[in-house]
Design an enzyme around this catalytic site. Structure first.
Site, PDB file in Angstrom:
ATOM      1  N   GLU A 118     -28.909 -59.384  28.639  1.00  0.00           N
ATOM      2  CA  GLU A 118     -28.926 -60.250  29.820  1.00  0.00           C
ATOM      3  C   GLU A 118     -30.201 -60.027  30.625  1.00  0.00           C
ATOM      4  OE1 GLU A 118     -25.913 -61.258  33.579  1.00  0.00           O
ATOM      5  OE2 GLU A 118     -25.604 -59.461  32.362  1.00  0.00           O
TER       6      GLU A 118
ATOM      7  N   LYS B  75     -25.037 -68.840  33.318  1.00  0.00           N
ATOM      8  CA  LYS B  75     -23.859 -67.976  33.394  1.00  0.00           C
ATOM      9  C   LYS B  75     -22.802 -68.620  34.284  1.00  0.00           C
ATOM     10  CE  LYS B  75     -22.693 -63.086  34.122  1.00  0.00           C
ATOM     11  NZ  LYS B  75     -23.233 -61.748  34.484  1.00  0.00           N
TER      12      LYS B  75
ATOM     13  N   CYS C 202     -22.116 -61.604  29.488  1.00  0.00           N
ATOM     14  CA  CYS C 202     -21.596 -60.384  30.112  1.00  0.00           C
ATOM     15  C   CYS C 202     -20.203 -60.558  30.705  1.00  0.00           C
ATOM     16  CB  CYS C 202     -22.585 -59.897  31.172  1.00  0.00           C
ATOM     17  SG  CYS C 202     -22.277 -58.172  31.674  1.00  0.00           S
TER      18      CYS C 202
ATOM     19  N   SER D  41     -27.489 -22.310  42.804  1.00  0.00           N
ATOM     20  CA  SER D  41     -26.736 -21.445  43.718  1.00  0.00           C
ATOM     21  C   SER D  41     -25.843 -20.451  43.014  1.00  0.00           C
ATOM     22  CB  SER D  41     -25.874 -22.312  44.644  1.00  0.00           C
ATOM     23  OG  SER D  41     -24.855 -22.960  43.907  1.00  0.00           O
TER      24      SER D  41
END
Length: 611
Positions: free
Chosen positions: A45, A114, A175, A357
């Site tokens: 896309e 789309k 999509c 840490s």
């Protein structure tokens, strides 16, 4: 009669607004597809401009450069004799659409906008695009002059239509349309479409590959047909990682699987499939055939081209495969590692810095960075020249070739254990041991001087001393004190800052409480020198020469704890405290932190002077 078709889909690592780079990757994918015998190529896309352009979609330059790339594709000999399906933004009648542009031999066949936009979670497509809402309808799109000169076409179809070649029918999804309750492929399949394509910009979410595979296999199980899925890969310059997973399926089975986590910029999948398998599969489903007899037809764009060859009887077809999934632990290790690599090579920085840490959060992050180095070394061993070139750029050594991930980690990852008075030897040992295991360049230092200087500076400026909650402080003070770290010091000052109110020296949160912090603000290797300008007390040691002409400072004699006590004049403070380097520090000794804080004294600001 030809019936075997070879089709190709791909996963590309496209960069937002990198039009030249995107063009080269598209051409490379088409060239690979043609070399493998494919006659149809599907791309991700918005592959021409990159998916993550965000508000750059509003700019006319984005549309212009996309058209220029399309013109270059149309003109290239690489795109001849293969149907190419590319993604780009298109402005039609002053409305911006997310489109597929399908072309063959310098002719644009169809522009398919789309119809269902992703607008949840991390997606904001409705901000930039408008969905095409006219199902099974097309309009005429007037091509820009730069395309008219190439294609010799004035208008092309724009809308919801399908392609009808000599031997089959092809329909497009984009999509999100695969994820909708009533996807276009349902009615397309009932109307005789045999090949479905889906161009995606789908980012990685844990176990999302399962959902993709289930959707595609279920779609082709119920309706039959070939399904091609293409996807973006890489970070695209955004917070998200697009994880590829291109695939080819038919009749509920997978025939080609793309990698989910890969450092390859271009990945092409091909499969040779028999159209007669689709037709016989559909003919056996009577419920599907009854529904097909009632469906509304799609507009068809006739294409004088065949995906199959006349003599293909002996051509072998692809065999179905079983999809191989990564475990959750592998996804957690590989996904962020690939994102880190993409971010590092695109930013052209020398590496990462990680405060280690000894806890689980920073340890997990360090392991992800090591996983990145492991992926890079494996990609180089497989002969990925793009990754090798990027590594050499990052380490600034043209002849460097990574062999060991620990050695590479030592070049691109610096870890640092920042000890304080609240740290334990156990966490220090954990951090050092982990750094040795992954090979990072490790540094250990004490941050107490920085923390005390910050708290002391804040108290001196505001007249208030922040306290932990156990000592009566507020939640805001408690949070800020817990998070005081060198990279965030300005943030803590802003978090704790409030309107300054005058305080008397006998108040609990007055500047008097600063003295112990100031006296311990420097490293313990050599005591800090705290000097004051005496007036009428004759206390020693004396001030530096730069202070000799700064009057209006009153101090009491040195107390037993070594901290000067200012004398109160009414309700105002008349005093200033300075810490500075001694001459021997400048000559090579350990550099001491310097705190020079001017104070208002009887209407005059004492500017820092001297060393």
């Amino acid at each position: 009669m030809g019936r075997k078709v070879t089709v190709a889909t791909c996963a590309l690592n496209q960069w937002a607004l990198d039009f030249e780079g995107n063009l080269q990757r598209i051409l490379k994918s088409i060239e690979i597809a043609k070399h493998r015998g494919a006659r149809y190529r599907l791309g991700p896309e918005l592959e021409i401009c990159g998916y993550g352009c965000w508000d750059h979609y509003y700019e006319s330059d984005t549309l212009l450069h996309s058209l220029q790339v399309l013109a270059a594709l149309l003109e290239s000999p690489v795109t001849q004799d293969i149907i190419c399906d590319v993604g780009m933004p298109v402005m039609h009648r002053n409305v911006r659409y997310n489109c597929r542009v399908i072309f063959l031999n310098r002719k644009i066949l169809l522009i398919r906008p789309k119809m269902a936009l992703a607008n949840e979670g991390n997606y904001r497509e409705l901000r930039w695009f408008t969905p095409w809402s006219r199902s099974r309808q097309t309009e005429e799109y007037f091509l820009p002059r730069m395309l008219q000169d190439l294609t010799k076409q004035e208008t092309v179809p724009f809308g919801d239509a399908v392609l009808s070649t000599r031997d089959t029918c092809i329909g497009s999804e984009v999509c999100e349309e695969l994820w909708t309750p009533h996807s276009p492929h349902v009615d397309m399949g009932l109307d005789g479409v045999e090949i479905f394509t889906n161009a995606s910009g789908s980012h990685h979410v844990l176990r999302k590959a399962h959902a993709r595979v289930d959707l595609v296999t279920m779609a082709t199980s119920k309706n039959g047909g070939i399904y091609l899925l293409a996807n973006q890969k890489g970070c695209d310059g955004d917070r998200l990682y697009y994880d590829g997973c291109a695939l080819i399926a038919m009749n509920g089975s997978i025939f080609a699987q793309g990698s989910q986590f890969s450092l390859d910029d271009v990945e092409v999948l091909t499969a040779t499939l028999d159209l007669e398998d689709i037709r016989s599969y559909r003919a056996e489903i009577s419920s599907r055939n009854l529904a097909a007899s009632r469906v509304s037809p799609y507009p068809r764009v006739k294409v004088d081209f065949s995906l199959s060859c006349h003599e293909d009887l002996l051509e072998p077809v692809s065999e179905p495969i079983e999809w191989k999934y990564h475990s959750p632990a592998e996804e957690i290790s590989l996904g962020p590692a690939c994102w880190l690599w993409d971010f590092l090579r695109r930013s052209r920085q020398a590496g990462f810095f990680l405060p280690l840490s000894g806890g689980v959060d920073s340890a997990a992050t360090a392991c992800l960075a090591y996983s990145m180095c492991l992926q890079v070394c494996e990609a180089v061993k497989r002969g990925n020249l793009e990754v090798l070139a990027d590594v050499r750029t990052i380490v600034n050594q043209p002849s460097y070739t990574p062999q060991d991930p620990r050695e590479l980690c030592g070049r691109v990852l610096t870890t640092c254990y920042m000890a304080s008075e609240n740290s334990s030897q156990e966490t220090c040992d954990r951090a050092r041991e982990l750094a040795q295991q992954i090979g990072s360049h490790h540094i250990g230092l004490h941050i107490d001087p920085v923390v005390k200087a910050l708290v002391g500076l804040f108290s001196l400026v505001t007249g208030a001393s922040p306290r932990f909650a156990v000592h009566g402080g507020s939640d805001r003070e408690n949070l800020a004190l817990q998070n005081v770290q060198p990279p965030r010091l300005p943030d803590q000052v802003r978090l704790l800052q409030r309107r300054h109110q005058p305080h008397r020296w006998d108040q609990q949160d007055g500047p008097e409480s600063l003295c112990p912090a100031l006296c311990g603000a420097l490293p313990a290797s050599r005591p800090a020198e705290v000097r004051v300008h005496p007036r009428g007390h004759g206390c020693a040691p004396g001030p530096p020469a730069s202070w000799q002409h700064q009057p209006q400072l009153s101090w009491s004699p040195w107390p037993t704890d070594g901290c000067p006590r200012p004398t109160r004049h009414g309700d105002d403070v008349h005093g200033a405290v300075r810490l500075w380097e001694a001459p021997e520090d400048r000559q090579g000794g350990p550099l001491q932190h310097v705190l020079q804080t001017p104070r208002h004294v009887e209407g005059h600001l004492l500017a820092p002077t001297g060393g």
